[in-house]
Design a protein around this motif. Structure first.
Motif, PDB file in Angstrom:
ATOM      1  N   ARG A 131      32.793 106.792 136.907  1.00  0.00           N
ATOM      2  CA  ARG A 131      33.003 108.116 137.489  1.00  0.00           C
ATOM      3  C   ARG A 131      31.701 108.666 138.009  1.00  0.00           C
ATOM      4  O   ARG A 131      30.669 108.646 137.320  1.00  0.00           O
ATOM      5  N   GLY A 132      31.695 109.155 139.234  1.00  0.00           N
ATOM      6  CA  GLY A 132      30.496 109.771 139.773  1.00  0.00           C
ATOM      7  C   GLY A 132      30.821 110.559 141.018  1.00  0.00           C
ATOM      8  O   GLY A 132      31.961 110.529 141.503  1.00  0.00           O
ATOM      9  N   ASN A 133      29.823 111.286 141.529  1.00  0.00           N
ATOM     10  CA  ASN A 133      30.037 111.934 142.819  1.00  0.00           C
ATOM     11  C   ASN A 133      29.847 110.890 143.923  1.00  0.00           C
ATOM     12  O   ASN A 133      29.482 109.736 143.672  1.00  0.00           O
ATOM     13  N   ALA A 134      30.094 111.285 145.158  1.00  0.00           N
ATOM     14  CA  ALA A 134      30.074 110.324 146.256  1.00  0.00           C
ATOM     15  C   ALA A 134      28.718 109.651 146.401  1.00  0.00           C
ATOM     16  O   ALA A 134      28.630 108.429 146.614  1.00  0.00           O
ATOM     17  N   SER A 135      27.631 110.406 146.272  1.00  0.00           N
ATOM     18  CA  SER A 135      26.300 109.831 146.430  1.00  0.00           C
ATOM     19  C   SER A 135      25.985 108.826 145.324  1.00  0.00           C
ATOM     20  O   SER A 135      25.359 107.784 145.569  1.00  0.00           O
ATOM     21  N   THR A 156      33.284 112.938 149.788  1.00  0.00           N
ATOM     22  CA  THR A 156      34.074 111.998 148.992  1.00  0.00           C
ATOM     23  C   THR A 156      34.557 110.822 149.816  1.00  0.00           C
ATOM     24  O   THR A 156      34.418 109.655 149.428  1.00  0.00           O
ATOM     25  N   ASP A 157      35.137 111.085 150.982  1.00  0.00           N
ATOM     26  CA  ASP A 157      35.692 110.001 151.786  1.00  0.00           C
ATOM     27  C   ASP A 157      34.621 109.041 152.289  1.00  0.00           C
ATOM     28  O   ASP A 157      34.915 107.879 152.591  1.00  0.00           O
ATOM     29  N   ALA A 158      33.377 109.500 152.369  1.00  0.00           N
ATOM     30  CA  ALA A 158      32.294 108.608 152.781  1.00  0.00           C
ATOM     31  C   ALA A 158      32.077 107.493 151.768  1.00  0.00           C
ATOM     32  O   ALA A 158      31.529 106.435 152.103  1.00  0.00           O
ATOM     33  N   ALA A 159      32.506 107.727 150.530  1.00  0.00           N
ATOM     34  CA  ALA A 159      32.326 106.731 149.473  1.00  0.00           C
ATOM     35  C   ALA A 159      33.597 105.930 149.219  1.00  0.00           C
ATOM     36  O   ALA A 159      33.633 105.122 148.277  1.00  0.00           O
ATOM     37  N   SER A 177      34.319 111.996 142.352  1.00  0.00           N
ATOM     38  CA  SER A 177      34.608 113.419 142.180  1.00  0.00           C
ATOM     39  C   SER A 177      34.134 114.218 143.382  1.00  0.00           C
ATOM     40  O   SER A 177      33.068 113.950 143.940  1.00  0.00           O
ATOM     41  N   GLY A 178      34.924 115.210 143.774  1.00  0.00           N
ATOM     42  CA  GLY A 178      34.581 116.072 144.893  1.00  0.00           C
ATOM     43  C   GLY A 178      35.677 117.088 145.106  1.00  0.00           C
ATOM     44  O   GLY A 178      36.569 117.231 144.274  1.00  0.00           O
ATOM     45  N   PRO A 179      35.633 117.831 146.212  1.00  0.00           N
ATOM     46  CA  PRO A 179      36.707 118.800 146.490  1.00  0.00           C
ATOM     47  C   PRO A 179      38.089 118.158 146.465  1.00  0.00           C
ATOM     48  O   PRO A 179      39.059 118.775 146.025  1.00  0.00           O
ATOM     49  N   VAL A 180      38.186 116.924 146.962  1.00  0.00           N
ATOM     50  CA  VAL A 180      39.369 116.087 146.752  1.00  0.00           C
ATOM     51  C   VAL A 180      38.894 114.850 146.011  1.00  0.00           C
ATOM     52  O   VAL A 180      38.060 114.091 146.504  1.00  0.00           O
ATOM     53  N   ASP A 181      39.392 114.646 144.796  1.00  0.00           N
ATOM     54  CA  ASP A 181      38.982 113.490 144.003  1.00  0.00           C
ATOM     55  C   ASP A 181      39.670 112.241 144.525  1.00  0.00           C
ATOM     56  O   ASP A 181      40.862 112.264 144.866  1.00  0.00           O
ATOM     57  N   ILE A 190      44.357 106.899 144.878  1.00  0.00           N
ATOM     58  CA  ILE A 190      44.972 108.188 144.557  1.00  0.00           C
ATOM     59  C   ILE A 190      43.999 109.286 144.945  1.00  0.00           C
ATOM     60  O   ILE A 190      42.808 109.199 144.624  1.00  0.00           O
ATOM     61  N   ARG A 191      44.497 110.300 145.641  1.00  0.00           N
ATOM     62  CA  ARG A 191      43.701 111.485 145.958  1.00  0.00           C
ATOM     63  C   ARG A 191      44.327 112.685 145.274  1.00  0.00           C
ATOM     64  O   ARG A 191      45.544 112.875 145.338  1.00  0.00           O
ATOM     65  N   LEU A 192      43.481 113.482 144.624  1.00  0.00           N
ATOM     66  CA  LEU A 192      43.928 114.698 143.944  1.00  0.00           C
ATOM     67  C   LEU A 192      43.132 115.878 144.472  1.00  0.00           C
ATOM     68  O   LEU A 192      41.901 115.837 144.482  1.00  0.00           O
ATOM     69  N   ALA A 193      43.821 116.922 144.888  1.00  0.00           N
ATOM     70  CA  ALA A 193      43.156 118.074 145.497  1.00  0.00           C
ATOM     71  C   ALA A 193      43.219 119.316 144.624  1.00  0.00           C
ATOM     72  O   ALA A 193      43.132 120.435 145.122  1.00  0.00           O
TER      73      ALA A 193
END
Length: 282
Positions: A131-135, A156-159, A177-181, A190-193
């Motif tokens: 689990r991590g942020n996109a960067s 998020t989508d960049a990752a 993790s991000g505004p949309v996981d 799976i995307r969760l908003a």
């Protein structure tokens, strides 16, 4: 948040999350956390509020033993002191030997060499989830130098491609993790908003989510639920509780308290009406 997905777009996940939340509270999973010193108390309180049983065991000659009896384990690299690095290696070996599911959270990797090397080493040990942020996910995949400390500088989508590649390489569920996981096992995405921006203004908001994932993986292990569903279910419960807390809060301070209360109060039947989920096969 922008670009929210439709409520109840995947009622199956909400139903699975409801069952896992009930199972977790019925038999609280012993959740072993090797985590950073900044967030230890908050992480333990999040697990307690949810209904899990936290244990912060990061001492050499104890960490490996404890990993063998825990239901699930979090490995968070936020403050990797020499002792904690040794305990991390020992705990991962103990979890691997016993089949304990574990989560790797590669906090702030990229430019910082000690934690980056350790993250790569531990990822090769095949965690159940990352689990991590996109960067952080891009850095772990070798596609970026990382973000600005613990803050992501990538969307998020960049990752997404990096997450899918990491999942395939390490046999892990990867959660960005991000505004949309975004959560993937390399075969499904799976995307969760759900969630609220106030989570990013409380120290430990992301780190504690890794611990909740470990707790849900522990509950899923007993119930035979697959890791992708367990990680997505943990994220759904956590982010719906954040929405409930934000509705009562006037700022970050009151949100932190309200969030613990919301985690304790959330019920299985709260999830389906609130869930904003989209799933697709690759």
């Amino acid at each position: 948040m922008s670009d929210r997905l439709r409520p109840e777009s995947d009622p199956t996940l909400a139903a699975s999350a409801a069952e896992l939340l009930s199972a977790l509270r019925g038999a609280p999973p012993l959740t072993h956390c090797i985590t950073n010193s900044v967030v230890t108390g908050f992480t333990a309180n999040v697990l307690l509020a949810l209904g899990a049983a936290p244990a912060m065991v990061d001492i050499v000659d104890e960490a490996g033993l404890f990993a063998g009896v825990a239901s699930g384990m979090l490995m968070n690299l936020g403050t990797p002191t020499p002792e904690q690095r040794a305990a991390s290696r020992e705990a991962v070996a103990g979890a691997t030997a016993s089949g304990t599911p574990w989560v790797l959270d590669p906090v702030a990797i990229g430019v910082l060499p000690v934690r980056t090397a350790l993250a790569q080493e531990l990822a090769a040990a095949r965690p159940t989830a990352i689990r991590g942020n996109a960067s952080e996910i891009l850095a772990l995949a070798g596609q970026s130098a990382g973000g600005r400390g613990v803050d992501a500088t990538d969307a998020t989508d960049a990752a997404a491609d990096a997450a899918i590649a990491l999942a395939a390489r390490h046999g892990a569920v990867v959660a960005v993790s991000g505004p949309v996981d975004l959560i993937t096992d390399g075969r499904r995405v799976i995307r969760l908003a759900n969630g609220d921006e106030l989570l990013t203004r409380v120290t430990g908001g992301g780190c504690a989510l890794g611990a909740v994932m470990a707790a849900f993986l522990g509950a899923a292990r007993v119930g035979g639920v697959d890791p992708l569903t367990a990680v997505a279910a943990a994220t759904l419960v956590y982010t719906v509780a954040a929405e409930h807390a934000a509705a009562q809060a006037s700022g970050p301070g009151s949100f932190a308290v309200a969030f613990l209360d919301a985690l304790a109060a959330i019920q299985p039947h709260d999830l389906a009406p609130a869930a904003r989920v989209e799933e697709r096969a690759l």
